[in-house]
Motif scaffolding. Structure first.
Motif, PDB file in Angstrom:
ATOM      1  N   GLY A 107     -11.110  -2.844   6.139  1.00  0.00           N
ATOM      2  CA  GLY A 107     -11.105  -4.039   6.942  1.00  0.00           C
ATOM      3  C   GLY A 107     -11.037  -5.444   6.093  1.00  0.00           C
ATOM      4  N   GLU A 108     -11.792  -5.362   5.205  1.00  0.00           N
ATOM      5  CA  GLU A 108     -11.878  -6.658   4.060  1.00  0.00           C
ATOM      6  C   GLU A 108     -10.433  -7.031   3.765  1.00  0.00           C
ATOM      7  OE1 GLU A 108     -14.201  -8.498   0.219  1.00  0.00           O
ATOM      8  OE2 GLU A 108     -14.862  -6.745   1.274  1.00  0.00           O
ATOM      9  N   ALA A 109      -9.745  -5.810   3.226  1.00  0.00           N
ATOM     10  CA  ALA A 109      -8.402  -6.281   2.583  1.00  0.00           C
ATOM     11  C   ALA A 109      -7.442  -6.574   3.531  1.00  0.00           C
ATOM     12  CB  ALA A 109      -8.045  -4.969   1.695  1.00  0.00           C
ATOM     13  N   ASP A 110      -7.576  -5.896   4.930  1.00  0.00           N
ATOM     14  CA  ASP A 110      -6.794  -6.157   6.015  1.00  0.00           C
ATOM     15  C   ASP A 110      -6.996  -7.469   6.472  1.00  0.00           C
ATOM     16  OD1 ASP A 110      -4.577  -5.051   7.531  1.00  0.00           O
ATOM     17  OD2 ASP A 110      -6.211  -5.362   9.237  1.00  0.00           O
ATOM     18  N   ALA A 111      -7.971  -8.114   6.473  1.00  0.00           N
ATOM     19  CA  ALA A 111      -8.346  -9.464   6.622  1.00  0.00           C
ATOM     20  C   ALA A 111      -7.700 -10.429   5.932  1.00  0.00           C
ATOM     21  CB  ALA A 111      -9.877  -9.647   6.964  1.00  0.00           C
ATOM     22  N   ASP A 169      -1.420 -10.901  19.960  1.00  0.00           N
ATOM     23  CA  ASP A 169      -1.771 -10.136  19.196  1.00  0.00           C
ATOM     24  C   ASP A 169      -1.460  -8.660  19.681  1.00  0.00           C
ATOM     25  OD1 ASP A 169      -2.735  -8.273  16.965  1.00  0.00           O
ATOM     26  OD2 ASP A 169      -4.900  -8.945  17.400  1.00  0.00           O
ATOM     27  N   ILE A 170      -0.282  -8.075  19.284  1.00  0.00           N
ATOM     28  CA  ILE A 170       0.358  -6.912  19.585  1.00  0.00           C
ATOM     29  C   ILE A 170      -0.267  -5.740  18.638  1.00  0.00           C
ATOM     30  CG2 ILE A 170       2.307  -5.503  20.214  1.00  0.00           C
ATOM     31  CD1 ILE A 170       3.783  -8.259  19.849  1.00  0.00           C
ATOM     32  N   GLY A 171      -1.028  -4.904  19.457  1.00  0.00           N
ATOM     33  CA  GLY A 171      -1.942  -3.668  18.743  1.00  0.00           C
ATOM     34  C   GLY A 171      -2.933  -4.373  17.988  1.00  0.00           C
ATOM     35  N   ALA A 172      -3.948  -4.793  18.656  1.00  0.00           N
ATOM     36  CA  ALA A 172      -4.974  -5.681  18.076  1.00  0.00           C
ATOM     37  C   ALA A 172      -6.040  -4.927  17.215  1.00  0.00           C
ATOM     38  CB  ALA A 172      -5.840  -6.537  19.066  1.00  0.00           C
ATOM     39  N   GLY A 173      -6.166  -3.796  17.377  1.00  0.00           N
ATOM     40  CA  GLY A 173      -6.994  -3.043  16.691  1.00  0.00           C
ATOM     41  C   GLY A 173      -8.436  -3.485  16.705  1.00  0.00           C
ATOM     42  N   THR A 174      -9.225  -3.488  15.470  1.00  0.00           N
ATOM     43  CA  THR A 174     -10.525  -4.042  15.551  1.00  0.00           C
ATOM     44  C   THR A 174     -10.547  -5.710  15.593  1.00  0.00           C
ATOM     45  OG1 THR A 174     -10.707  -4.006  13.239  1.00  0.00           O
ATOM     46  CG2 THR A 174     -11.388  -2.130  14.298  1.00  0.00           C
ATOM     47  N   GLY A 175      -9.320  -6.426  15.480  1.00  0.00           N
ATOM     48  CA  GLY A 175      -9.300  -7.796  16.057  1.00  0.00           C
ATOM     49  C   GLY A 175      -8.998  -8.796  14.800  1.00  0.00           C
ATOM     50  N   ARG A 176      -8.542  -8.377  13.833  1.00  0.00           N
ATOM     51  CA  ARG A 176      -8.406  -9.196  12.630  1.00  0.00           C
ATOM     52  C   ARG A 176      -7.420 -10.321  13.097  1.00  0.00           C
ATOM     53  NH1 ARG A 176     -12.590  -8.598   9.464  1.00  0.00           N
ATOM     54  NH2 ARG A 176     -12.909  -6.194   9.187  1.00  0.00           N
ATOM     55  N   VAL A 177      -6.213  -9.956  13.637  1.00  0.00           N
ATOM     56  CA  VAL A 177      -5.287 -11.042  14.055  1.00  0.00           C
ATOM     57  C   VAL A 177      -5.785 -11.973  15.340  1.00  0.00           C
ATOM     58  CG1 VAL A 177      -2.800 -11.622  15.021  1.00  0.00           C
ATOM     59  CG2 VAL A 177      -3.385  -9.983  13.151  1.00  0.00           C
TER      60      VAL A 177
END
Length: 254
Positions: free
Chosen positions: A33-37, A57-65
């Motif tokens: 998560g940290e690297a992706d953010a 946000d297309i494919g939001a996952g856990t919400g970084r975008v």
């Protein structure tokens, strides 16, 4: 480098996208998560901050975008995430935000074509998601994005791997400590029948003892930048030259 974010890689064979990530959702934010953010801020921060109508946000996952859209703009945000496990993490994260911020985000528990959004955004981001779609599903995405964007809107598309790996590749997931336990794992990429087999192996340790081990396997489909641009052109998208990181294709809706 591809990480497990949003809906990429694709859901395991034989499992609906709505039921995928039952294993990986527990480990994603801890290990990646940290690297992706940081990557999300670098790749999309400027564009998202320029939104004047809405962010998709297309494919939001856990919400970084999604969180980036809420922090860097004052417009409404639409988060599209079919996978229940990842969406649960997203909803928990959104629930912790102030009410006035939560009021700007709508979560769609389905694919973008099923959401049937019309002209809701001038900035759309598809991060770590396109690779999870087989060619026919990928082509279904583009008209749905065109419908959801206002005229002149931008789509920032994180590109899939351009080709199959020649040999199996192992990528470690740096260990992270939570209390007495250390979480870690690795990702293994290999070619199989024209697809990329992506296996995630996770472990939890207490000192030298392994407390738990889990494995989840996904699929990705490679596609070159030129192929993706050509597919998008069929739906009224034109590339924006010199738009930033080569890992992202930026196109404008006519």
């Amino acid at each position: 480098m591809y990480s497990l974010s949003s809906r990429s890689p694709a859901h395991p064979t034989g499992i609906s996208s709505r039921d995928a990530y039952a294993v990986s959702a527990e480990f994603y934010d801890v290990l990646q998560g940290e690297a992706d953010a940081a990557q999300v801020r670098e790749l999309y921060g400027t564009a998202v901050g320029s939104a004047r109508h809405g962010v998709l946000d297309i494919g939001a996952g856990t919400g970084r975008v999604t969180l980036l859209g809420l922090a860097e703009s004052e417009v409404g945000v639409h988060a599209v995430e079919p996978a229940r496990s990842m969406r649960s993490a997203l909803m928990t994260r959104l629930a912790s935000l102030p009410a006035e911020v939560r009021g700007r985000v709508t979560v769609h528990p389905c694919s973008l074509d099923e959401a049937r959004l019309r002209g809701v955004a001038d900035i759309a981001v598809c991060h770590n998601t396109l690779a999870c779609l087989d060619p026919s599903s990928r082509r279904r995405l583009y008209p749905a994005v065109a419908a959801a964007l206002s005229p002149g809107g931008l789509l920032l598309l994180h590109l899939p791997p351009a080709r199959l790996p020649r040999t199996p590749t192992v990528r470690p997931l740096p260990p992270q400590r939570l209390g007495r336990h250390e979480y870690g794992g690795h990702m293994v990429l290999s070619a199989e029948a024209g697809r990329i087999r992506t296996r995630f192996d996770y472990w939890v340790r207490d000192g030298t003892d392994v407390v738990r081990e889990h494995t989840e396997t996904f699929w990705m489909w490679p596609a070159s930048r030129d192929d993706v641009a050509e597919e998008l052109a069929e739906h009224g998208f034109t590339p924006v030259p010199d738009a930033g990181d080569p890992a992202v294709l930026t196109v404008r809706r006519e």
